[in-house]
Write an enzyme that holds these catalytic residues in place. Sequence first.
Site, mmCIF file in Angstrom:
data_model
loop_
_atom_site.group_PDB
_atom_site.id
_atom_site.type_symbol
_atom_site.label_atom_id
_atom_site.label_comp_id
_atom_site.label_asym_id
_atom_site.label_seq_id
_atom_site.Cartn_x
_atom_site.Cartn_y
_atom_site.Cartn_z
ATOM 1 N N LYS A 231 35.883 41.240 35.123
ATOM 2 C CA LYS A 231 35.770 41.370 36.578
ATOM 3 C C LYS A 231 34.634 40.466 37.037
ATOM 4 O O LYS A 231 33.474 40.677 36.698
ATOM 5 C CB LYS A 231 35.494 42.821 36.969
ATOM 6 C CG LYS A 231 35.390 43.036 38.477
ATOM 7 C CD LYS A 231 35.149 44.507 38.791
ATOM 8 C CE LYS A 231 35.031 44.758 40.278
ATOM 9 N NZ LYS A 231 34.802 46.182 40.592
ATOM 10 N N LYS B 244 40.192 40.178 36.988
ATOM 11 C CA LYS B 244 40.058 40.323 38.437
ATOM 12 C C LYS B 244 38.985 39.363 38.937
ATOM 13 O O LYS B 244 37.890 39.344 38.364
ATOM 14 C CB LYS B 244 39.667 41.768 38.778
ATOM 15 C CG LYS B 244 39.506 42.040 40.269
ATOM 16 C CD LYS B 244 39.045 43.471 40.521
ATOM 17 C CE LYS B 244 38.879 43.721 42.022
ATOM 18 N NZ LYS B 244 38.391 45.069 42.325
#
Length: 330
Positions: A194, A247
């Site tokens: 992320k 992400k």
Amino acid sequence: MDLIKRPRRLRINENMRRLVRETSISVDDFIYPLFIVEGKGIKREIPSMPGVYHFSMDLLLKELEEIRDLKIPGVLLFGVPETKDEKGSEAYNPDGIIQRALRQAKKEFPDILFGADVCLCEYTSHGHCGLVCNGDVLNDCSVELIAKAALSYAEAGADIIAPSDMMDGRVGAVRKILDKNGFTNKTIMSYSAKYASSFYGPFREAALSKPSFGDRKSYQMDYANIGEALREVENDISEGADIIMVKPALSYLDVISKVSTGFNIPVAAYNVSGEYSMIKAASEKGWIDEKCAIIEVLTSIKRAGAQIIITYFAKQAAAWMQAGVNSQPG
């Protein structure tokens, strides 16, 4: 005489293109994110995310009917509580907003997969993903609370536990507390890679989770790094993750590709709020064909190697697929 190579033969018409197409997407690939708020009768559009709403729990059930009818296999729930504190107490409150939503929704829709995002940022008064002391986001004591929240979601009926905080060791802590309490069959989908990204802006409006000071770069990843992403993924797999996630998606297709070829484990990619809002804004201006752009973007994420796509476009794409609409860019 040398023959002319004519790859255009395989592009001559739509049926030929369909016949040899290497990557296809289906509704089976999608998880749809949902934002839950306190109150009744609320379906409130998020200004920076046209077509995405805050739902109160009563109207969440109506939304889930539509998701079921579109055959979208799963949803990912985010809670927006009425009260916040420095410890993010509502994240692990047994009667918190997500816990209540899970109990009610899972009872009404047992066949939908319910994922619960596990983080403190929506629940802390300072907006960071862990406990803060003297301006620093603490790791180990934050992990204890994240694991506590994960257990409360599992007890409420979540099928997928999705830790998104990027604290070190949190996947192992979540796996340990779930197994210890008899939830050995709960799936962990870890936000493994992320990145600290500028594409989260609309989400932070939706979840009311903008940090009150500083940024998240001390725990979310530097977007210049890919080797670090592979190490993070390897760590999460070793700690018990069943699915790993990259992400955002679009600026990180190379990361998705590297992860999917490097590890024999399902890979999810989060097509995040800023990516969604850019397409919506350009479409509203008439600058792009919205449907073609959406299908092209989702196909690119699948082509890069993601088996699961978390996307705010899931309902639109699923409806087109159900109607048999040809949405390939032309």
